[in-house]
Design a protein around this motif. Structure first.
Motif, PDB file in Angstrom:
ATOM      1  N   PHE A 242      19.752  -2.671  13.870  1.00 34.91           N
ATOM      2  CA  PHE A 242      18.955  -1.798  13.397  1.00 34.91           C
ATOM      3  C   PHE A 242      19.352  -0.914  12.459  1.00 34.91           C
ATOM      4  O   PHE A 242      20.516  -0.651  12.090  1.00 34.91           O
ATOM      5  CB  PHE A 242      18.565  -0.877  14.643  1.00 34.91           C
ATOM      6  CG  PHE A 242      18.032  -1.545  16.093  1.00 34.91           C
ATOM      7  CD1 PHE A 242      16.668  -1.758  16.161  1.00 34.91           C
ATOM      8  CD2 PHE A 242      19.052  -2.206  16.775  1.00 34.91           C
ATOM      9  CE1 PHE A 242      16.510  -2.688  17.337  1.00 34.91           C
ATOM     10  CE2 PHE A 242      18.511  -3.091  17.927  1.00 34.91           C
ATOM     11  CZ  PHE A 242      17.173  -3.232  18.239  1.00 34.91           C
ATOM     12  N   ALA A 243      18.413  -0.303  11.678  1.00 28.73           N
ATOM     13  CA  ALA A 243      18.556   0.359  10.597  1.00 28.73           C
ATOM     14  C   ALA A 243      19.361   1.622  11.032  1.00 28.73           C
ATOM     15  O   ALA A 243      19.146   2.230  12.051  1.00 28.73           O
ATOM     16  CB  ALA A 243      17.109   0.979   9.761  1.00 28.73           C
ATOM     17  N   LYS A 244      20.086   2.250   9.856  1.00 35.53           N
ATOM     18  CA  LYS A 244      20.976   3.407  10.156  1.00 35.53           C
ATOM     19  C   LYS A 244      19.926   4.765  10.184  1.00 35.53           C
ATOM     20  O   LYS A 244      19.062   4.713   9.274  1.00 35.53           O
ATOM     21  CB  LYS A 244      21.846   3.628   8.979  1.00 35.53           C
ATOM     22  CG  LYS A 244      23.047   2.578   9.176  1.00 35.53           C
ATOM     23  CD  LYS A 244      24.029   2.871   7.978  1.00 35.53           C
ATOM     24  CE  LYS A 244      25.089   1.885   7.886  1.00 35.53           C
ATOM     25  NZ  LYS A 244      26.024   2.237   6.699  1.00 35.53           N
ATOM     26  N   LYS A 245      20.040   5.703  11.004  1.00 35.57           N
ATOM     27  CA  LYS A 245      19.375   6.754  11.200  1.00 35.57           C
ATOM     28  C   LYS A 245      19.894   7.918  10.121  1.00 35.57           C
ATOM     29  O   LYS A 245      19.158   8.609   9.686  1.00 35.57           O
ATOM     30  CB  LYS A 245      19.425   7.417  12.440  1.00 35.57           C
ATOM     31  CG  LYS A 245      18.647   6.525  13.564  1.00 35.57           C
ATOM     32  CD  LYS A 245      18.894   7.291  14.995  1.00 35.57           C
ATOM     33  CE  LYS A 245      17.929   6.448  15.930  1.00 35.57           C
ATOM     34  NZ  LYS A 245      17.973   7.108  17.324  1.00 35.57           N
ATOM     35  N   ASP A 246      21.264   7.663   9.823  1.00 37.35           N
ATOM     36  CA  ASP A 246      21.873   8.377   8.949  1.00 37.35           C
ATOM     37  C   ASP A 246      22.477   7.668   7.638  1.00 37.35           C
ATOM     38  O   ASP A 246      23.349   6.729   8.198  1.00 37.35           O
ATOM     39  CB  ASP A 246      23.012   9.410   9.593  1.00 37.35           C
ATOM     40  CG  ASP A 246      23.855  10.359   8.376  1.00 37.35           C
ATOM     41  OD1 ASP A 246      23.301  10.161   7.093  1.00 37.35           O
ATOM     42  OD2 ASP A 246      24.568  10.892   8.810  1.00 37.35           O
ATOM     43  N   LYS A 247      22.124   7.725   6.410  1.00 39.31           N
ATOM     44  CA  LYS A 247      22.479   6.628   5.620  1.00 39.31           C
ATOM     45  C   LYS A 247      23.810   6.850   5.279  1.00 39.31           C
ATOM     46  O   LYS A 247      24.410   5.731   4.756  1.00 39.31           O
ATOM     47  CB  LYS A 247      21.631   7.149   4.084  1.00 39.31           C
ATOM     48  CG  LYS A 247      20.432   6.687   4.060  1.00 39.31           C
ATOM     49  CD  LYS A 247      19.947   7.244   2.775  1.00 39.31           C
ATOM     50  CE  LYS A 247      18.075   6.857   2.884  1.00 39.31           C
ATOM     51  NZ  LYS A 247      17.301   7.193   1.509  1.00 39.31           N
ATOM     52  N   ASN A 248      24.571   7.918   5.480  1.00 37.29           N
ATOM     53  CA  ASN A 248      26.066   8.233   5.242  1.00 37.29           C
ATOM     54  C   ASN A 248      26.864   7.433   6.537  1.00 37.29           C
ATOM     55  O   ASN A 248      27.864   7.515   6.776  1.00 37.29           O
ATOM     56  CB  ASN A 248      26.398   9.525   5.191  1.00 37.29           C
ATOM     57  CG  ASN A 248      25.803  10.009   4.092  1.00 37.29           C
ATOM     58  OD1 ASN A 248      25.790   9.354   2.921  1.00 37.29           O
ATOM     59  ND2 ASN A 248      25.384  11.335   4.021  1.00 37.29           N
ATOM     60  N   ALA A 249      25.925   6.850   7.573  1.00 39.09           N
ATOM     61  CA  ALA A 249      26.938   6.355   8.873  1.00 39.09           C
ATOM     62  C   ALA A 249      27.736   5.192   8.459  1.00 39.09           C
ATOM     63  O   ALA A 249      27.185   4.441   7.257  1.00 39.09           O
ATOM     64  CB  ALA A 249      25.866   5.986   9.829  1.00 39.09           C
TER      65      ALA A 249
ATOM     66  N   ASN B 181      25.398  -8.851  25.974  1.00 35.89           N
ATOM     67  CA  ASN B 181      26.191  -7.713  26.329  1.00 35.89           C
ATOM     68  C   ASN B 181      25.108  -6.603  27.169  1.00 35.89           C
ATOM     69  O   ASN B 181      24.177  -6.459  26.257  1.00 35.89           O
ATOM     70  CB  ASN B 181      26.850  -7.288  25.469  1.00 35.89           C
ATOM     71  CG  ASN B 181      28.210  -6.471  25.930  1.00 35.89           C
ATOM     72  OD1 ASN B 181      27.927  -5.159  26.404  1.00 35.89           O
ATOM     73  ND2 ASN B 181      29.194  -6.846  25.715  1.00 35.89           N
ATOM     74  N   LYS B 182      25.538  -5.914  28.052  1.00 36.18           N
ATOM     75  CA  LYS B 182      24.775  -5.044  28.676  1.00 36.18           C
ATOM     76  C   LYS B 182      24.522  -3.645  27.892  1.00 36.18           C
ATOM     77  O   LYS B 182      23.321  -3.117  27.868  1.00 36.18           O
ATOM     78  CB  LYS B 182      25.284  -4.548  30.040  1.00 36.18           C
ATOM     79  CG  LYS B 182      25.013  -5.580  31.276  1.00 36.18           C
ATOM     80  CD  LYS B 182      25.641  -5.291  32.458  1.00 36.18           C
ATOM     81  CE  LYS B 182      25.494  -6.356  33.557  1.00 36.18           C
ATOM     82  NZ  LYS B 182      26.269  -5.776  34.755  1.00 36.18           N
ATOM     83  N   SER B 183      25.502  -3.403  27.069  1.00 38.86           N
ATOM     84  CA  SER B 183      25.416  -2.035  26.493  1.00 38.86           C
ATOM     85  C   SER B 183      25.232  -2.266  24.784  1.00 38.86           C
ATOM     86  O   SER B 183      25.532  -3.267  24.270  1.00 38.86           O
ATOM     87  CB  SER B 183      27.035  -1.474  26.665  1.00 38.86           C
ATOM     88  OG  SER B 183      27.340  -1.151  27.653  1.00 38.86           O
ATOM     89  N   PRO B 184      24.334  -1.248  24.351  1.00 37.48           N
ATOM     90  CA  PRO B 184      24.407  -1.238  22.969  1.00 37.48           C
ATOM     91  C   PRO B 184      25.816  -0.927  22.312  1.00 37.48           C
ATOM     92  O   PRO B 184      26.815  -0.518  22.767  1.00 37.48           O
ATOM     93  CB  PRO B 184      23.501  -0.082  22.592  1.00 37.48           C
ATOM     94  CG  PRO B 184      22.637   0.122  23.771  1.00 37.48           C
ATOM     95  CD  PRO B 184      23.741  -0.065  25.036  1.00 37.48           C
ATOM     96  N   PHE B 185      25.893  -1.448  21.053  1.00 33.64           N
ATOM     97  CA  PHE B 185      27.220  -1.310  20.414  1.00 33.64           C
ATOM     98  C   PHE B 185      26.915  -1.007  18.754  1.00 33.64           C
ATOM     99  O   PHE B 185      25.655  -1.162  18.200  1.00 33.64           O
ATOM    100  CB  PHE B 185      27.984  -2.606  20.550  1.00 33.64           C
ATOM    101  CG  PHE B 185      27.371  -3.765  20.331  1.00 33.64           C
ATOM    102  CD1 PHE B 185      27.244  -4.535  19.004  1.00 33.64           C
ATOM    103  CD2 PHE B 185      26.647  -4.468  21.380  1.00 33.64           C
ATOM    104  CE1 PHE B 185      26.643  -5.645  18.661  1.00 33.64           C
ATOM    105  CE2 PHE B 185      25.843  -5.719  20.974  1.00 33.64           C
ATOM    106  CZ  PHE B 185      25.710  -6.175  19.713  1.00 33.64           C
ATOM    107  N   SER B 186      27.966  -0.924  18.158  1.00 36.14           N
ATOM    108  CA  SER B 186      28.042  -0.885  16.769  1.00 36.14           C
ATOM    109  C   SER B 186      28.648  -1.942  15.949  1.00 36.14           C
ATOM    110  O   SER B 186      29.936  -2.473  16.356  1.00 36.14           O
ATOM    111  CB  SER B 186      28.546   0.497  16.188  1.00 36.14           C
ATOM    112  OG  SER B 186      29.798   0.646  16.600  1.00 36.14           O
ATOM    113  N   LEU B 187      28.048  -2.204  14.760  1.00 35.75           N
ATOM    114  CA  LEU B 187      28.819  -3.291  13.992  1.00 35.75           C
ATOM    115  C   LEU B 187      29.152  -2.556  12.621  1.00 35.75           C
ATOM    116  O   LEU B 187      28.223  -1.769  12.217  1.00 35.75           O
ATOM    117  CB  LEU B 187      27.958  -4.572  13.783  1.00 35.75           C
ATOM    118  CG  LEU B 187      27.372  -5.195  14.853  1.00 35.75           C
ATOM    119  CD1 LEU B 187      26.396  -6.446  14.360  1.00 35.75           C
ATOM    120  CD2 LEU B 187      28.461  -6.119  15.554  1.00 35.75           C
ATOM    121  N   SER B 188      30.412  -3.128  11.871  1.00 33.57           N
ATOM    122  CA  SER B 188      30.692  -2.336  10.671  1.00 33.57           C
ATOM    123  C   SER B 188      29.580  -2.982   9.543  1.00 33.57           C
ATOM    124  O   SER B 188      28.888  -3.793   9.647  1.00 33.57           O
ATOM    125  CB  SER B 188      32.046  -2.954  10.122  1.00 33.57           C
ATOM    126  OG  SER B 188      31.955  -4.366   9.924  1.00 33.57           O
TER     127      SER B 188
END
Length: 322
Positions: free
Chosen positions: A280-287, A297-304
């Motif tokens: 999904f798109a970043k909510k904050d461009k600086n993220a 997987n049951k949980s949401p997660f983050s990718l680099s």
């Protein structure tokens, strides 16, 4: 006269050596190291690690380790490293009987207490301090024993982790040879591909009979879109290889999968089972990371950023955007 003098010198040296050995032996500290009971890591079913009053509890169910109380799947390699220490724990020397635990990091806010159970039976317990200066041993203390000992190996780091560090970060595992179809979405553009096995044309040899030719006939794998256009198998293999055993940066346990809508990149794989990965798109461009979810997987997660940039690049190659 000279010979007599040499005898006297040799006698004096011999007497000095005997005195040294006698005094050295009498001043030597004699002790016996505690004998630790044998423990089989395969039989350990519960593990508790406590540091500064905070405990992490692991339970094994059907040969898989989970972190309580939310039953997060634990990283099997990291648990294996801990089990090796627990199973092979060996004391090599007595370090101190003075009860001065500060210098060894065996005080309450720094030491790590380890307990391992086989069912309801506590099989192993010990406290871990810091590594010895040589980094070949670790300072440890046993229950109901005030002494500090050397244990073989530098292993504190295996037990000095957070819950997040111990979690299994795998979010997608792909058996490439079983995938028969896939659908890719790249910023609004979608393509569906299917795998086919077609006869491979081989150069004919004049001395081969028709029967022999039929026996050596081969097929090759091709990937086609819905219009019959072929996509290079190397591009598909490159994508599937990257997706296989993908690990996330961290989990987003405060969010729910249902909260995520309209992915910018997604892949659905159909083989022995259906699998999917949505980014999904970043909510904050600086993220620094992208949010994502997976069917595995049951949980949401983050990718680099690097992971997502690679996904986008491989999608672009397949969609002929590069």
């Amino acid at each position: 006269m000279k010979l007599k003098k040499e005898y006297l010198i040799l006698t004096a040296i011999l007497v000095a050596l005997i005195l040294y050995l006698t005094l050295h032996r009498s001043n030597r500290t004699h002790y016996q190291l505690p004998e630790l009971p044998e423990v089989s890591g395969k039989h350990i079913s519960k593990l508790e690690i406590t540091k500064a009053g905070n405990s992490i509890i692991f339970n094994k169910k059907d040969d898989t380790w989970y972190i309580e109380p939310k039953e997060y799947r634990a990283d099997s390699t990291k648990v294996k490293h801990m089990m090796n220490v627990i199973e092979k724990l060996k004391l090599t020397a007595l370090v101190s009987e003075s009860k001065d635990y500060i210098r060894y990091d065996l005080i309450k806010d720094k030491n790590i207490n380890v307990k391992a159970w086989d069912g309801k039976t506590l099989r192993r317990e010990f406290d871990i301090g810091k590594a010895a200066p040589t980094f070949k041993h670790t300072f440890v203390k046993l229950p109901n024993n005030p002494n500090v000992y050397h244990a073989r190996g530098d292993f504190r780091r295996n037990f000095d982790r957070s819950v997040s560090d111990y979690r299994d970060k795998s979010v997608l595992s792909v058996a490439q040879n079983t995938i028969q179809a896939m659908t890719l979405t790249n910023e609004g553009k979608t393509i569906s591909l299917s795998r086919k096995e077609i006869p491979e044309t081989l150069p004919e040899k004049k001395d081969e009979s028709a029967a022999k030719k039929s026996k050596i006939a081969k097929t090759k794998t091709v990937w086609e879109d819905t219009a019959g256009h072929e996509v290079a198998t190397s591009k598909i293999s490159s994508l599937l290889s990257f997706l296989n055993s993908m690990e996330c940066e961290k989990y987003l346990d405060d969010l729910k999968k249902e909260e995520f809508k309209n992915p910018i990149y997604s892949v659905t794989l159909k083989g022995e089972k259906e699998q999917s990965l949505l980014v999904f798109a970043k909510k904050d461009k600086n993220a620094k990371n992208y949010s994502a979810i997976s069917s595995e997987n049951k949980s949401p997660f983050s990718l680099s950023d690097t992971q997502v940039d690679t996904i986008k690049s491989k999608f672009d190659e397949i969609l002929n955007l590069n």
